[in-house]
Design a protein around this motif. Structure first.
Motif, PDB file in Angstrom:
ATOM      1  N   PHE A   1       0.725  -1.253   0.029  1.00 29.89           N
ATOM      2  CA  PHE A   1       0.196  -0.013  -0.081  1.00 29.89           C
ATOM      3  C   PHE A   1       1.056   1.184   0.027  1.00 29.89           C
ATOM      4  O   PHE A   1       1.858   1.159   0.564  1.00 29.89           O
ATOM      5  N   LEU A   2       0.554   2.189  -0.818  1.00 27.85           N
ATOM      6  CA  LEU A   2       1.392   3.453  -0.838  1.00 27.85           C
ATOM      7  C   LEU A   2       0.248   4.726  -1.120  1.00 27.85           C
ATOM      8  O   LEU A   2      -0.581   4.672  -1.987  1.00 27.85           O
ATOM      9  N   GLU A   3       0.802   5.691  -0.416  1.00 30.33           N
ATOM     10  CA  GLU A   3      -0.183   6.950  -0.474  1.00 30.33           C
ATOM     11  C   GLU A   3       0.826   8.208  -0.277  1.00 30.33           C
ATOM     12  O   GLU A   3       1.730   8.076   0.415  1.00 30.33           O
ATOM     13  N   PRO A   4       0.600   9.248  -1.155  1.00 27.20           N
ATOM     14  CA  PRO A   4      -0.505   9.114  -2.412  1.00 27.20           C
ATOM     15  C   PRO A   4       0.060   8.475  -3.467  1.00 27.20           C
ATOM     16  O   PRO A   4       1.198   7.896  -3.520  1.00 27.20           O
ATOM     17  N   ASP A   5      -0.944   8.230  -4.325  1.00 27.52           N
ATOM     18  CA  ASP A   5      -0.542   7.169  -5.594  1.00 27.52           C
ATOM     19  C   ASP A   5       0.600   7.755  -6.364  1.00 27.52           C
ATOM     20  O   ASP A   5       1.414   6.952  -6.867  1.00 27.52           O
ATOM     21  N   ASP A   6       0.836   8.871  -6.561  1.00 30.32           N
ATOM     22  CA  ASP A   6       2.093   9.493  -7.335  1.00 30.32           C
ATOM     23  C   ASP A   6       3.305   9.291  -6.948  1.00 30.32           C
ATOM     24  O   ASP A   6       4.347   9.671  -7.485  1.00 30.32           O
ATOM     25  N   ALA A   7       3.459   8.845  -5.473  1.00 28.87           N
ATOM     26  CA  ALA A   7       4.661   8.457  -4.992  1.00 28.87           C
ATOM     27  C   ALA A   7       5.625   7.634  -5.545  1.00 28.87           C
ATOM     28  O   ALA A   7       6.534   7.367  -5.608  1.00 28.87           O
TER      29      ALA A   7
ATOM     30  N   GLU B   1       4.659  13.441   3.914  1.00 29.63           N
ATOM     31  CA  GLU B   1       3.219  13.059   3.431  1.00 29.63           C
ATOM     32  C   GLU B   1       2.880  11.641   2.909  1.00 29.63           C
ATOM     33  O   GLU B   1       1.970  11.047   3.032  1.00 29.63           O
ATOM     34  N   VAL B   2       4.255  10.912   2.391  1.00 33.00           N
ATOM     35  CA  VAL B   2       3.973   9.603   1.858  1.00 33.00           C
ATOM     36  C   VAL B   2       4.060   8.593   2.923  1.00 33.00           C
ATOM     37  O   VAL B   2       4.698   8.662   3.958  1.00 33.00           O
ATOM     38  N   THR B   3       3.154   7.464   2.786  1.00 32.76           N
ATOM     39  CA  THR B   3       3.131   6.626   3.561  1.00 32.76           C
ATOM     40  C   THR B   3       3.327   5.184   2.970  1.00 32.76           C
ATOM     41  O   THR B   3       2.501   4.897   1.922  1.00 32.76           O
TER      42      THR B   3
END
Length: 349
Positions: A34-40, A71-73
């Motif tokens: 899982f990765l947020e946000p998508d554009d990361a 902000e990236v998770t």
């Protein structure tokens, strides 16, 4: 070039890379993480372009970490785990399925011979003269095997050991003492190239190399889990523990001892397992630290070992093997020159 890495307790990381002139020129990343946000995702792959093809997993992870905002998770994977997958794609790191493993079934030997064979086979794997090897121990006499950095005086009641006819040998790996009588435990050694644990911390490598035996334990009806740093436990208590020795740039020895039918009273006579040792276990008796597999499974020791071997053979590519005459000669020489010597046994008083 394609590489995959399943994060212990996490998700699958898959990379496809291209390289030219000693640097990565293209990286594609995928997996069930899982990765947020998508554009990361694009930020991560862009960060790897230009990296040296010889960079370590940690260095690759640092490039990714530096490129990502707060902000990236990332869930189920880490920047370093991506680095491991890249290293596998480039051929610097390997996975279980990149190897054929030699499997050696139990052979009854003096227990000191098994300690010596650990060193002999580890060096052969490091030199590439023997493939990765899984071997099970069997022995003909009782012994306390102490860790490389343990003190004999602090760990063993030598008077009680002599009274029970139990010898003392120091092994090459760290960790705690093993109380070994014929038939009382199940011990195996796994010698693998360091490429198999490339990019993993020591603690991560324990969990990684123990993973197959969790499935083998499930086959015999035991639900087990890994507890850092080196314990294997079930809902009833500790089953056993692991220890490691590494030859830098060569190979890793990972061996595990599990209680089968321990004489807890004799063990507590011979081993000095103090209150400090068991203070974090919530118990007052060292004999309660282990829960024998015999009581949990109702199976004969030989049948449990056979189930473990069957699980490993079904899971990975293997071939049956034996100890060569040269290996046995080398091990006997080590027993005579090192493992039976007072200088080695009492190097930590």
């Amino acid at each position: 070039m394609h590489g995959e890495y399943k994060v212990p307790g996490g998700k699958l990381v898959v990379v496809d890379v291209e390289a030219h002139g000693g640097a990565l020129t293209s990286v594609a990343l995928s997996g069930d993480f899982f990765l947020e946000p998508d554009d990361a995702l694009e930020t991560i792959t862009d960060a790897l372009v230009g990296a040296s093809v010889t960079a370590s997993a940690a260095d690759l992870g640092e490039r990714i970490h530096a490129a990502l905002s707060d902000e990236v998770t990332l869930v189920g994977f880490t920047p370093t785990s991506i680095g491991v997958a890249v290293r596998r794609a480039l051929g610097h790191a390997t996975g279980w399925y990149d190897h054929q493993f030699d499997v050696i079934e139990p052979v009854v030997l003096a227990p000191a011979m098994h300690v010596a064979l650990d060193e002999v086979i580890l060096r052969e794997v490091a030199a590439g003269t023997r493939p990765p090897t899984l071997r099970f121990w069997d022995w003909d006499s009782p012994l306390v095997v102490i860790g490389s950095f343990q003190s004999v005086r602090n760990e063993v009641d030598e008077e009680a050991a002599t009274r029970h006819g139990i010898g003392i040998v120091r092994r090459i790996s760290g960790g705690g003492a093993m109380f070994m009588e014929p038939g009382n435990c199940i011990t195996y050694s796994l010698a693998v190239p360091t490429s198999l644990v490339d990019g993993l911390s020591f603690e991560q490598s324990y969990e990684f190399l123990d993973r197959w035996v969790m499935g083998a334990l499930a086959d015999v009806g035991i639900t087990a889990r890994y507890v850092p740093i080196n314990d294997i436990v079930s809902e009833h208590g500790k089953i056993g523990g692991a220890a490691q020795k590494r030859i830098v740039g060569g190979a890793v020895l990972h061996h595990v001892t599990m209680s089968y039918d321990i004489d807890a009273d004799k063990m507590t006579e011979v081993l000095r397992i103090g209150r400090e040792k068991i203070s974090d276990k919530g118990i007052t008796s060292s004999g309660k630290r282990v829960d024998p597999m015999r009581s949990q499974t109702g199976m004969a020791r030989a049948d449990i070992i056979a189930a473990f071997l069957a699980h490993f053979r079904a899971r990975y590519t293997t071939r049956d093997s034996v100890y060569s005459d040269a290996e046995l000669i080398a091990a006997r020489a080590l027993v005579a020159s090192k493992f039976s010597s007072a200088d080695w046994t009492y190097r930590v008083p």
